[in-house]
Design a protein around this motif. Structure first.
Motif, mmCIF file in Angstrom:
data_model
loop_
_atom_site.group_PDB
_atom_site.id
_atom_site.type_symbol
_atom_site.label_atom_id
_atom_site.label_comp_id
_atom_site.label_asym_id
_atom_site.label_seq_id
_atom_site.Cartn_x
_atom_site.Cartn_y
_atom_site.Cartn_z
ATOM 1 N N GLY A 160 -77.687 -19.423 -61.768
ATOM 2 C CA GLY A 160 -77.214 -17.679 -62.295
ATOM 3 C C GLY A 160 -77.818 -17.185 -60.329
ATOM 4 O O GLY A 160 -78.791 -15.949 -60.720
ATOM 5 N N GLY A 161 -77.077 -18.116 -59.659
ATOM 6 C CA GLY A 161 -77.337 -16.963 -58.733
ATOM 7 C C GLY A 161 -78.402 -17.656 -57.451
ATOM 8 O O GLY A 161 -78.627 -17.195 -56.595
ATOM 9 N N LYS A 162 -79.755 -18.239 -58.196
ATOM 10 C CA LYS A 162 -80.539 -18.830 -57.189
ATOM 11 C C LYS A 162 -80.402 -21.006 -56.872
ATOM 12 O O LYS A 162 -80.036 -20.604 -57.266
ATOM 13 C CB LYS A 162 -81.801 -18.634 -58.317
ATOM 14 C CG LYS A 162 -82.280 -17.411 -58.684
ATOM 15 C CD LYS A 162 -83.601 -17.482 -59.565
ATOM 16 C CE LYS A 162 -83.394 -15.422 -59.576
ATOM 17 N NZ LYS A 162 -85.312 -15.460 -60.761
ATOM 18 N N GLY A 163 -81.220 -20.872 -56.074
ATOM 19 C CA GLY A 163 -81.755 -22.163 -56.238
ATOM 20 C C GLY A 163 -81.748 -22.907 -57.351
ATOM 21 O O GLY A 163 -82.074 -22.252 -58.507
ATOM 22 N N ASN A 182 -95.101 -19.126 -60.369
ATOM 23 C CA ASN A 182 -96.498 -18.398 -59.267
ATOM 24 C C ASN A 182 -96.162 -19.096 -57.764
ATOM 25 O O ASN A 182 -96.632 -18.345 -57.075
ATOM 26 C CB ASN A 182 -97.498 -20.163 -59.493
ATOM 27 C CG ASN A 182 -97.759 -19.130 -61.133
ATOM 28 O OD1 ASN A 182 -97.259 -18.527 -62.163
ATOM 29 N ND2 ASN A 182 -98.333 -20.211 -62.070
ATOM 30 N N LEU A 183 -95.272 -19.852 -57.180
ATOM 31 C CA LEU A 183 -95.601 -19.348 -56.239
ATOM 32 C C LEU A 183 -93.660 -18.875 -55.667
ATOM 33 O O LEU A 183 -93.580 -18.518 -54.694
ATOM 34 C CB LEU A 183 -94.576 -21.588 -55.279
ATOM 35 C CG LEU A 183 -95.482 -22.212 -56.125
ATOM 36 C CD1 LEU A 183 -95.212 -23.250 -55.368
ATOM 37 C CD2 LEU A 183 -96.628 -21.966 -54.791
ATOM 38 N N LYS A 184 -93.169 -18.106 -56.043
ATOM 39 C CA LYS A 184 -92.833 -17.413 -55.994
ATOM 40 C C LYS A 184 -91.327 -17.752 -55.167
ATOM 41 O O LYS A 184 -90.895 -17.050 -54.156
ATOM 42 C CB LYS A 184 -93.508 -15.829 -55.258
ATOM 43 C CG LYS A 184 -93.959 -15.594 -56.059
ATOM 44 C CD LYS A 184 -95.122 -14.317 -55.470
ATOM 45 C CE LYS A 184 -95.776 -13.282 -56.340
ATOM 46 N NZ LYS A 184 -97.093 -13.871 -56.530
ATOM 47 N N LEU A 185 -90.659 -18.840 -55.142
ATOM 48 C CA LEU A 185 -89.352 -19.154 -55.145
ATOM 49 C C LEU A 185 -88.599 -18.726 -55.701
ATOM 50 O O LEU A 185 -87.965 -18.886 -57.153
ATOM 51 C CB LEU A 185 -89.867 -20.598 -55.652
ATOM 52 C CG LEU A 185 -90.876 -21.398 -54.597
ATOM 53 C CD1 LEU A 185 -90.876 -22.590 -54.792
ATOM 54 C CD2 LEU A 185 -90.468 -21.147 -52.977
ATOM 55 N N ASP A 186 -87.175 -18.527 -54.895
ATOM 56 C CA ASP A 186 -85.664 -17.573 -55.671
ATOM 57 C C ASP A 186 -85.090 -19.104 -56.532
ATOM 58 O O ASP A 186 -83.987 -19.596 -56.027
ATOM 59 C CB ASP A 186 -85.381 -17.283 -54.791
ATOM 60 C CG ASP A 186 -83.955 -16.718 -54.776
ATOM 61 O OD1 ASP A 186 -83.670 -16.222 -55.748
ATOM 62 O OD2 ASP A 186 -82.894 -16.851 -53.506
ATOM 63 N N TYR A 187 -85.465 -20.088 -57.339
ATOM 64 C CA TYR A 187 -84.534 -20.759 -57.516
ATOM 65 C C TYR A 187 -85.019 -20.980 -59.129
ATOM 66 O O TYR A 187 -85.575 -20.211 -59.877
ATOM 67 C CB TYR A 187 -85.971 -22.534 -57.315
ATOM 68 C CG TYR A 187 -85.352 -22.502 -55.686
ATOM 69 C CD1 TYR A 187 -84.504 -23.734 -56.195
ATOM 70 C CD2 TYR A 187 -86.007 -22.262 -54.601
ATOM 71 C CE1 TYR A 187 -84.006 -24.230 -54.740
ATOM 72 C CE2 TYR A 187 -85.772 -22.684 -53.786
ATOM 73 C CZ TYR A 187 -84.643 -23.799 -53.427
ATOM 74 O OH TYR A 187 -84.494 -23.983 -52.413
ATOM 75 N N GLN A 188 -84.830 -21.717 -60.097
ATOM 76 C CA GLN A 188 -83.821 -21.772 -61.616
ATOM 77 C C GLN A 188 -84.314 -23.214 -61.869
ATOM 78 O O GLN A 188 -83.526 -23.830 -61.342
ATOM 79 C CB GLN A 188 -83.046 -20.867 -61.776
ATOM 80 C CG GLN A 188 -82.781 -20.855 -63.882
ATOM 81 C CD GLN A 188 -82.881 -20.455 -64.522
ATOM 82 O OE1 GLN A 188 -83.769 -18.988 -63.522
ATOM 83 N NE2 GLN A 188 -83.737 -20.651 -65.701
ATOM 84 N N VAL A 189 -84.909 -23.419 -63.146
ATOM 85 C CA VAL A 189 -85.146 -24.774 -63.702
ATOM 86 C C VAL A 189 -83.973 -24.767 -64.649
ATOM 87 O O VAL A 189 -83.534 -24.031 -65.305
ATOM 88 C CB VAL A 189 -86.468 -25.002 -64.127
ATOM 89 C CG1 VAL A 189 -86.495 -26.604 -65.040
ATOM 90 C CG2 VAL A 189 -87.565 -24.629 -63.530
#
Length: 321
Positions: A160-163, A182-189
Motif C-alpha cells: 500500500g505505498g509503504k515499505g 509504536n516506532l512510527k515506521l513507514d511500513y506495512q505488515v
C-alpha cells in the motif's frame, strides 16, 4: 517461534498434512483416536506448522515407534489452541513452545492440567531480518532508526505505498503491527499465510537479488540457503512486551520448552520419560528440518536417516530415568 505469496487455508492444511504424514489430523475439529487411550501403548503429539517443530516430532515419533513400541499419532493444531487440547488430554505433548505465559499460568500453575516437560535444548529468537547482500551494501539498514530511508526500495504491490514487512501466519507470535506503529515506521505488515509461503517469497527475492525486510526466527534452516542479517530493534528488557499494544522493543531470546498433559506425565511410562529426556541442539534440529523442507524428504525418512547417524545422542534419551 515462527514468518512466514498467499495461499488458501485449505492449501496450507494440505501442505502440513503432507509434511506430517497420513496420521495428521486437525485438532480444532476432532480429537485423535489415540489420545488418552487407556492401557494402550499410544502417544499423540501436537505438531505446529513450522518445520523445526515438525523435525522434533518426526524424530520423537520414529523413536517411540521403532525403539519403544508405541503407536504414535500426530495432530495439527495452532499454538494457543494446542494448550487447550493438551489440557483436555486430546494430545499428550507439545515439543516446542515459544512462550505463552498466560496459558502457562492458567494450565500449569492454576489448573495443574499441564506439566512442564523440560527444555528442548534449542533457544528461539524472533526478529526482523534483511538479506546479507543488502546489509553489506547498506550497513546502516541494520539499525531500525534507518529503516524509513529504505522504505521506497522495500515497497511491494501488497504494502500500500509503504515499505513491506513480510510476516508469515497471523497465528504465530508476532508484535510487528504494534512495533511498526509504536516506532512510527513507514511500513506495512503483510502476511504471507504460512512458513512455506514465506520461504517461497524469500527465496524468490534472493534469486532476483532484491531487498526485503522480513519477520523471521532462529533456529531455521533457511539461513543456510539465504544468509540474512538481523535489524537491531530497541533492546529487549523484561516486561517491555507485557502490553501487546504498547510494544516498542525487540523480541526476547527464548529457551524453547516442552509440555505434557499432566495425566500423561504421571502415567505415560517410558513414553513420558523419553519425551522429557528428548533434547537436542539447534544444529541437530536444523539438520532434520533441512532434509524435510529443502531436500523434500518425508519426515519419517528424514528421522530415520538422522537416527541411523546419531545413535549416541538418542540412546541417551532412552537410557535416562
Amino acid at each position: 517461534m515462527a514468518a512466514r505469496t498467499r495461499i488458501t487455508a485449505l492449501a496450507a492444511a494440505a501442505a502440513l498434512m503432507a509434511l506430517t504424514g497420513c496420521g495428521a489430523a486437525d485438532m480444532t475439529k476432532q480429537s485423535s483416536p489415540y489420545a488418552a487411550a487407556q492401557g494402550a501403548k499410544t502417544v499423540t503429539l501436537s505438531v505446529q506448522s513450522w518445520v523445526g517443530a515438525q523435525a522434533n516430532v518426526a524424530v520423537a515419533k520414529y523413536l517411540l515407534e521403532h525403539e519403544l513400541g508405541y503407536r504414535v499419532d500426530t495432530v495439527q493444531v495452532d499454538e494457543v489452541p494446542a494448550w487447550d487440547a493438551l489440557s483436555q488430554g486430546r494430545v499428550d505433548a507439545i515439543l516446542e513452545d515459544w512462550g505463552h505465559p498466560e496459558q502457562e499460568q492458567r494450565y500449569v500453575k492454576d489448573k495443574k492440567t499441564i506439566a512442564p516437560g523440560g527444555e528442548l535444548g534449542v533457544t528461539g529468537h524472533i526478529g526482523w531480518f534483511v538479506p546479507a547482500y543488502f546489509a553489506e551494501a547498506h550497513p546502516d539498514v541494520t539499525d531500525w532508526r534507518n529503516l524509513d530511508k529504505y522504505a521506497d526500495r522495500l515497497r511491494t504491490a501488497e504494502s500500500g505505498g509503504k515499505g513491506q514487512l513480510l510476516d508469515g501466519s497471523p497465528s504465530y507470535i508476532t508484535n510487528d503491527k504494534a512495533l511498526v506503529s509504536n516506532l512510527k515506521l513507514d511500513y506495512q505488515v503483510v502476511f504471507s499465510g504460512s512458513e512455506a509461503a514465506q520461504i517461497t517469497q524469500i527465496k524468490q527475492f534472493a534469486k532476483e537479488r532484491k531487498p526485503f525486510l522480513t519477520y523471521w526466527y532462529k533456529p531455521q534452516w533457511l539461513f543456510e540457503k539465504v544468509p540474512m542479517t538481523e535489524v537491531k530493534l530497541p533492546p529487549y528488557k523484561e516486561g517491555c512486551d507485557a502490553d501487546p499494544k504498547k510494544v516498542a522493543c525487540a523480541y526476547p531470546h527464548t529457551p524453547l520448552q516442552k509440555f505434557l498433559n499432566a495425566g500423561f506425565e504421571k502415567s505415560g511410562g517410558k513414553a513420558a520419560a523419553f519425551l522429557k529426556n528428548f533434547a537436542w541442539t539447534t544444529k541437530e534440529q536444523n539438520d532434520v528440518a533441512l532434509m524435510i523442507a529443502d531436500r523434500k524428504m518425508s519426515p519419517e525418512a528424514a528421522a530415520e536417516k538422522w537416527v541411523k547417524e546419531n545413535g549416541p545422542t538418542w540412546k541417551a534419551w532412552l537410557a535416562k530415568k
